[in-house]
Design a protein around this motif. Sequence first.
Motif, short mmCIF file in Angstrom:
data_model
loop_
_atom_site.label_atom_id
_atom_site.label_comp_id
_atom_site.label_asym_id
_atom_site.label_seq_id
_atom_site.Cartn_x
_atom_site.Cartn_y
_atom_site.Cartn_z
N SER A 88 0.93 -1.23 0.07
CA SER A 88 0.00 0.13 -0.05
C SER A 88 0.80 1.29 -0.12
O SER A 88 1.60 1.28 0.98
CB SER A 88 -1.02 -0.03 1.08
OG SER A 88 -1.86 1.05 1.00
N VAL A 89 0.60 2.18 -0.91
CA VAL A 89 1.57 3.34 -1.04
C VAL A 89 1.05 4.48 -0.41
O VAL A 89 -0.13 4.95 -0.96
CB VAL A 89 1.87 3.54 -2.59
CG1 VAL A 89 2.75 4.74 -2.81
CG2 VAL A 89 2.48 2.26 -3.17
N ASN A 90 1.76 5.00 0.51
CA ASN A 90 1.18 6.33 1.07
C ASN A 90 1.79 7.48 0.32
O ASN A 90 2.89 7.58 -0.07
CB ASN A 90 1.94 6.31 2.58
CG ASN A 90 1.32 7.49 3.33
OD1 ASN A 90 1.32 8.77 2.79
ND2 ASN A 90 1.30 7.29 4.66
N VAL A 91 0.58 8.12 -0.01
CA VAL A 91 0.65 9.35 -1.12
C VAL A 91 0.83 10.99 -0.28
O VAL A 91 0.71 11.76 -0.88
CB VAL A 91 -0.37 9.43 -1.95
CG1 VAL A 91 -0.24 8.47 -3.01
CG2 VAL A 91 -1.84 9.36 -1.70
N ASN A 92 0.89 10.57 1.05
CA ASN A 92 1.25 11.73 1.71
C ASN A 92 2.24 12.94 1.02
O ASN A 92 2.00 14.09 0.74
CB ASN A 92 1.50 11.58 2.94
CG ASN A 92 0.42 11.38 3.97
OD1 ASN A 92 -0.69 10.76 3.46
ND2 ASN A 92 0.52 11.36 5.33
N LYS A 93 3.38 12.36 0.58
CA LYS A 93 4.44 13.07 0.11
C LYS A 93 4.02 13.75 -1.37
O LYS A 93 4.60 14.94 -1.45
CB LYS A 93 5.60 12.37 -0.12
CG LYS A 93 6.45 12.01 1.21
CD LYS A 93 7.03 13.27 1.93
CE LYS A 93 7.85 13.26 3.33
NZ LYS A 93 6.65 12.38 4.35
N ILE A 94 3.09 13.17 -1.97
CA ILE A 94 2.68 13.73 -3.15
C ILE A 94 1.89 14.90 -3.05
O ILE A 94 1.95 16.01 -3.55
CB ILE A 94 1.97 13.01 -4.16
CG1 ILE A 94 2.67 11.45 -4.55
CG2 ILE A 94 1.60 13.54 -5.30
CD1 ILE A 94 4.11 12.00 -5.32
N ALA A 95 1.17 14.81 -1.90
CA ALA A 95 0.30 15.98 -1.51
C ALA A 95 1.26 17.21 -0.76
O ALA A 95 1.00 18.32 -1.12
CB ALA A 95 -0.71 15.82 -0.37
N GLY A 113 -2.66 -1.04 -2.84
CA GLY A 113 -3.32 -0.08 -1.94
C GLY A 113 -3.02 1.16 -2.08
O GLY A 113 -1.69 1.46 -2.46
N ILE A 114 -3.89 2.04 -1.53
CA ILE A 114 -3.34 3.50 -1.46
C ILE A 114 -3.74 3.91 -0.06
O ILE A 114 -4.61 3.59 0.49
CB ILE A 114 -4.11 4.40 -2.30
CG1 ILE A 114 -3.89 4.04 -3.60
CG2 ILE A 114 -3.94 5.81 -1.80
CD1 ILE A 114 -2.48 4.52 -4.29
N LEU A 154 0.81 -9.50 6.15
CA LEU A 154 -0.36 -9.15 5.06
C LEU A 154 0.01 -7.81 4.23
O LEU A 154 -0.29 -8.06 2.93
CB LEU A 154 -1.52 -9.13 5.68
CG LEU A 154 -2.23 -10.35 6.67
CD1 LEU A 154 -3.35 -10.05 7.20
CD2 LEU A 154 -2.31 -11.43 5.56
N GLU A 155 0.49 -6.84 4.81
CA GLU A 155 0.53 -5.71 3.95
C GLU A 155 1.50 -4.65 4.40
O GLU A 155 1.84 -4.89 5.94
CB GLU A 155 -0.88 -5.12 4.23
CG GLU A 155 -0.86 -3.61 3.76
CD GLU A 155 -2.35 -3.24 4.18
OE1 GLU A 155 -3.35 -3.52 3.46
OE2 GLU A 155 -2.35 -1.82 4.77
N VAL A 156 2.29 -3.89 3.84
CA VAL A 156 3.11 -2.70 4.32
C VAL A 156 2.77 -1.50 3.38
O VAL A 156 2.08 -1.44 2.46
CB VAL A 156 4.62 -3.24 3.90
CG1 VAL A 156 5.16 -4.17 4.76
CG2 VAL A 156 4.70 -3.35 2.25
N SER A 157 2.87 -0.57 4.53
CA SER A 157 2.34 0.75 4.07
C SER A 157 3.74 1.50 3.80
O SER A 157 4.29 1.78 4.88
CB SER A 157 1.60 1.37 4.88
OG SER A 157 1.05 2.69 4.45
N ILE A 158 4.09 2.11 2.83
CA ILE A 158 5.23 2.53 2.56
C ILE A 158 5.12 3.88 1.58
O ILE A 158 4.31 3.97 0.60
CB ILE A 158 6.28 1.80 1.71
CG1 ILE A 158 6.51 0.66 2.56
CG2 ILE A 158 7.81 2.66 1.68
CD1 ILE A 158 7.42 -0.49 1.83
N GLY A 159 5.56 5.25 2.22
CA GLY A 159 5.25 6.37 1.54
C GLY A 159 6.82 7.00 1.19
O GLY A 159 7.41 7.16 0.27
N HIS A 160 7.26 7.69 2.35
CA HIS A 160 8.62 8.40 2.42
C HIS A 160 9.44 8.04 1.68
O HIS A 160 10.01 8.54 0.50
CB HIS A 160 8.92 8.96 3.80
CG HIS A 160 10.22 9.94 3.86
ND1 HIS A 160 9.94 11.40 3.43
CD2 HIS A 160 11.42 9.57 3.85
CE1 HIS A 160 11.12 11.86 3.51
NE2 HIS A 160 12.05 10.64 3.45
#
Length: 237
Positions: free
Chosen positions: A5-12, A39-40, A208-214
């Motif tokens: 799941s890609v965290n899109v905070n940095k795009i914002a 995922g997002i 099950l899932e990793v969430s990665i953004g920065h």
Amino acid sequence: MTKLSVNVNKIATLRNSRGGNVPNLIKVAQDIEEFGAQGITIHPRPDERHITYQDARDLKKVVTTEFNIEGNPIPKFMELVLELKPTQVTLVPDGVDAITSNAGWDTITHMDFLKEIIQTFKSNGIRTSIFVDPDLKMIQGAALTGANRIELYTESYAIAYANGNKTGITPFVEAAKAAHELGMGINAGHDLSLDNIQFFKESVPNLLEVSIGHALISESLYLGLENVINMYINKLK
């Protein structure tokens, strides 16, 4: 396979630094899904310094994979989640002035509060996850709240791995085993990167899932977004 799941905070964050709509958050999220992410993730904060509440509403209309909303369950956040009914809500004990998440929940001290919040979300068909440190007492407390999953706070692992200390994975392995035995799913996130993700995936059971953004967005500046997403997916198989 562990889902990405890609965290899109940095795009914002990048968009907000200039005003206007460049880069276009919605288009980037759609591209991320097209490139293969499963995922997002977003983490709207009260000051809306990156993801805004309107972004959350706009993304809900277009995200076709799993939609994960993270945050501290203050009333405004709860209202947003109940309005949008994402696939998953991840509860994070952020202070309003936190730059980024820096601790998991004390699930013992806040058990009654978390139970009430989680029951509200679950009764609305939203999968719940609690952001926790790899502490067996906190894992046991999370199970007692009724949470569907935990998200392991992985900063300590990332620091140890970067220093050449692979034994930093041990508490995460034990925490994942305990969570699985207690009937909860295991997610993970914070400072995971292309450098350390494969060892984490290979070591931690039932992930099950990793969430990665920065890290993912930073790596994409050099390697390209599509390429980086597929590099993560290959390491998570």
